[in-house]
Design a protein around this motif. Structure first.
Motif, PDB file in Angstrom:
ATOM      1  N   THR A  70       0.861  -1.176   0.000  1.00  0.00           N
ATOM      2  CA  THR A  70       0.000   0.000   0.000  1.00  0.00           C
ATOM      3  C   THR A  70       0.902   1.231   0.000  1.00  0.00           C
ATOM      4  OG1 THR A  70      -0.094   0.202   2.415  1.00  0.00           O
ATOM      5  CG2 THR A  70      -1.738  -1.226   1.375  1.00  0.00           C
ATOM      6  N   ARG A  71       0.308   2.393  -0.103  1.00  0.00           N
ATOM      7  CA  ARG A  71       1.097   3.633  -0.061  1.00  0.00           C
ATOM      8  C   ARG A  71       1.868   3.762   1.243  1.00  0.00           C
ATOM      9  NH1 ARG A  71      -2.563   8.630  -2.438  1.00  0.00           N
ATOM     10  NH2 ARG A  71      -3.161   7.679  -4.432  1.00  0.00           N
ATOM     11  N   ASP A  72       1.245   3.335   2.341  1.00  0.00           N
ATOM     12  CA  ASP A  72       1.862   3.520   3.653  1.00  0.00           C
ATOM     13  C   ASP A  72       2.956   2.491   3.931  1.00  0.00           C
ATOM     14  OD1 ASP A  72       0.123   5.635   4.142  1.00  0.00           O
ATOM     15  OD2 ASP A  72      -1.406   4.320   5.006  1.00  0.00           O
ATOM     16  N   THR A  73       2.751   1.244   3.501  1.00  0.00           N
ATOM     17  CA  THR A  73       3.711   0.200   3.850  1.00  0.00           C
ATOM     18  C   THR A  73       4.921   0.172   2.920  1.00  0.00           C
ATOM     19  OG1 THR A  73       2.436  -1.417   2.551  1.00  0.00           O
ATOM     20  CG2 THR A  73       1.956  -1.257   4.914  1.00  0.00           C
ATOM     21  N   PHE A  74       4.762   0.650   1.683  1.00  0.00           N
ATOM     22  CA  PHE A  74       5.873   0.661   0.731  1.00  0.00           C
ATOM     23  C   PHE A  74       6.039   2.076   0.168  1.00  0.00           C
ATOM     24  CE2 PHE A  74       5.611  -3.787   1.153  1.00  0.00           C
ATOM     25  CZ  PHE A  74       6.738  -4.368   0.579  1.00  0.00           C
ATOM     26  N   PRO A  75       6.637   2.967   0.942  1.00  0.00           N
ATOM     27  CA  PRO A  75       6.784   4.353   0.479  1.00  0.00           C
ATOM     28  C   PRO A  75       7.859   4.537  -0.585  1.00  0.00           C
ATOM     29  CG  PRO A  75       7.838   4.073   2.607  1.00  0.00           C
ATOM     30  CD  PRO A  75       7.148   2.782   2.311  1.00  0.00           C
ATOM     31  N   GLU A  76       8.653   3.488  -0.873  1.00  0.00           N
ATOM     32  CA  GLU A  76       9.718   3.591  -1.864  1.00  0.00           C
ATOM     33  C   GLU A  76       9.491   2.581  -2.988  1.00  0.00           C
ATOM     34  OE1 GLU A  76      13.407   2.888   0.086  1.00  0.00           O
ATOM     35  OE2 GLU A  76      13.181   4.534   1.511  1.00  0.00           O
ATOM     36  N   ASP A  77      10.067   2.877  -4.154  1.00  0.00           N
ATOM     37  CA  ASP A  77      10.055   1.911  -5.245  1.00  0.00           C
ATOM     38  C   ASP A  77      10.922   0.712  -4.870  1.00  0.00           C
ATOM     39  OD1 ASP A  77       8.403   3.373  -7.016  1.00  0.00           O
ATOM     40  OD2 ASP A  77      10.091   4.664  -7.538  1.00  0.00           O
ATOM     41  N   LEU A  78      10.737  -0.384  -5.595  1.00  0.00           N
ATOM     42  CA  LEU A  78      11.443  -1.619  -5.264  1.00  0.00           C
ATOM     43  C   LEU A  78      12.845  -1.613  -5.871  1.00  0.00           C
ATOM     44  CD1 LEU A  78       8.585  -4.224  -5.884  1.00  0.00           C
ATOM     45  CD2 LEU A  78       9.030  -2.811  -3.864  1.00  0.00           C
ATOM     46  N   MET A  79      13.841  -1.865  -5.034  1.00  0.00           N
ATOM     47  CA  MET A  79      15.231  -1.949  -5.468  1.00  0.00           C
ATOM     48  C   MET A  79      15.699  -3.394  -5.307  1.00  0.00           C
ATOM     49  SD  MET A  79      15.712   1.233  -6.236  1.00  0.00           S
ATOM     50  CE  MET A  79      17.477   1.205  -6.553  1.00  0.00           C
ATOM     51  N   PHE A  80      16.401  -3.913  -6.331  1.00  0.00           N
ATOM     52  CA  PHE A  80      16.811  -5.311  -6.337  1.00  0.00           C
ATOM     53  C   PHE A  80      18.326  -5.431  -6.468  1.00  0.00           C
ATOM     54  CE2 PHE A  80      12.624  -4.980  -8.293  1.00  0.00           C
ATOM     55  CZ  PHE A  80      11.888  -5.931  -7.615  1.00  0.00           C
ATOM     56  N   GLN A  81      18.801  -6.633  -6.174  1.00  0.00           N
ATOM     57  CA  GLN A  81      20.181  -6.980  -6.467  1.00  0.00           C
ATOM     58  C   GLN A  81      20.268  -8.472  -6.774  1.00  0.00           C
ATOM     59  OE1 GLN A  81      22.698  -6.237  -3.085  1.00  0.00           O
ATOM     60  NE2 GLN A  81      21.903  -7.935  -1.877  1.00  0.00           N
ATOM     61  N   GLU A  82      21.208  -8.814  -7.656  1.00  0.00           N
ATOM     62  CA  GLU A  82      21.520 -10.216  -7.911  1.00  0.00           C
ATOM     63  C   GLU A  82      22.457 -10.713  -6.819  1.00  0.00           C
ATOM     64  OE1 GLU A  82      22.028 -11.387 -12.394  1.00  0.00           O
ATOM     65  OE2 GLU A  82      23.004  -9.469 -12.042  1.00  0.00           O
TER      66      GLU A  82
END
Length: 330
Positions: free
Chosen positions: A244-256
């Motif tokens: 939701t807007r509140d629980t995930f205030p940032e875009d998703l960042m990944f790494q291998e």
């Protein structure tokens, strides 16, 4: 363009939807809002625009006046992407073209791009959202598992023994189990549901993807000519994010990562023996079976939050008679 395949470029700009100062033309109006149409084309039933912008309010105005429905105040979500000099991929459905496809649903869009950042923007998808959203991310890599860097990645509950009746209710079971795990982790994690090497299959929930399926999924390195890589050097990771807007205030960042551990959500169903049991070992088995079924019921209740009594009512417990005291003498 003879290499454009099924991309049909539009020869004219979208219809003027009430732009002020029409005599100046659409390009001048776009520039006044700080918006540039970098590219426009059609793919199947979609009309696509690639936009860049200098001002979030100008982009919000441009989108609304060109027929895109976005909520008031959307410029706050647009602003961070403009600051990062990111482009905006905007799709509009062409209903006439869709009717020609004979499909019942819209086909998914597939795109390729290069970026120094391994990320997935999800904030824009929350513009019109009023509740929780689910996102399934498949990451295909030549190295190993992928994971989040700005949120925790945890494994979905797995390798547990649950009652046999769950087989007929597996959809409801998994939905309830995921929600329980999601709430238990504070609603701020990505769940690892599957991680597997496409070159092996033991055990397999389905056959590994073949080379053609991998190519269509975006795997570009199989035909790169590098001889030091195995024929199907592809590791697939499936991540499930509920946000939701509140629980995930940032875009998703990944790494291998180089972790090639195999993992999948597995739930064990042990079918009790139901034949004739007249020996001492049979009596012992029935008593241990009762304890096992009770434990399976408790495990299921903890995983799903279901009522323990309702679970027990669905389990066929054996009718075990107590062992006479004298049986222990001889």
């Amino acid at each position: 363009n003879p290499c454009a395949d099924n991309r049909r470029y539009l020869e004219s700009a979208p219809a003027d939807l009430g732009r002020p100062g029409g005599a100046r033309g659409p390009d001048a109006y776009d520039r006044s809002l700080g918006v540039t149409v970098e590219e426009r084309f059609s793919v199947g039933e979609y009309n696509i625009l690639i936009l860049s912008a200098k001002d979030s309010r100008g982009l919000e105005t441009w989108l609304r006046r060109n027929g895109y429905k976005i909520p008031r105040g959307a410029n706050r979500l647009l602003r961070p992407y403009i600051r990062q000099n990111m482009k905006f991929f905007v799709a509009k459905v062409n209903l006439e073209e869709f009717d020609k496809t004979a499909y019942q649903r819209l086909r998914p869009l597939q795109m390729a791009y290069e970026s120094p950042r391994f990320m997935l923007p999800i904030r824009l998808g929350m513009m019109n959202a009023t509740g929780e959203q689910d996102l399934i991310v498949y990451v295909l890599s030549p190295r190993g598992q992928a994971e989040m860097t700005n949120y925790r990645t945890v494994k979905i509950p797995s390798n547990t023994e649950i009652p046999v009746f769950v087989k007929a209710e597996f959809g409801d079971f998994y939905t309830a189990m995921f929600q329980t795990a999601y709430e238990g982790e504070g609603k701020k994690v990505a769940f690892l549901e599957y991680a597997w090497d496409m070159a092996s299959c033991d055990p397999c929930s389905a056959n590994p993807l073949n080379r053609e399926e991998l190519r269509k999924s975006g795997v570009f390195w199989l035909n790169s000519g590098r001889t030091n890589r195995r024929p199907n050097n592809v590791y697939i990771t499936r991540l499930h994010v509920r946000y939701t807007r509140d629980t995930f205030p940032e875009d998703l960042m990944f790494q291998e990562t180089s972790n090639r551990e195999l993992f999948q959500g597995r739930y064990i169903l042990r079918h009790p023996f139901t034949g004739e049991m007249s020996c001492r070992a049979g009596v012992d088995y029935q008593q241990s079976l009762n304890r096992r079924l009770q434990q399976e019921a408790q495990t299921l209740a903890e995983l799903t939050g279901w009522d323990i009594d309702e679970i027990r009512n669905k389990i066929d417990f054996p009718d075990v008679k107590p062992i006479p005291w004298w049986r222990h003498l001889w």
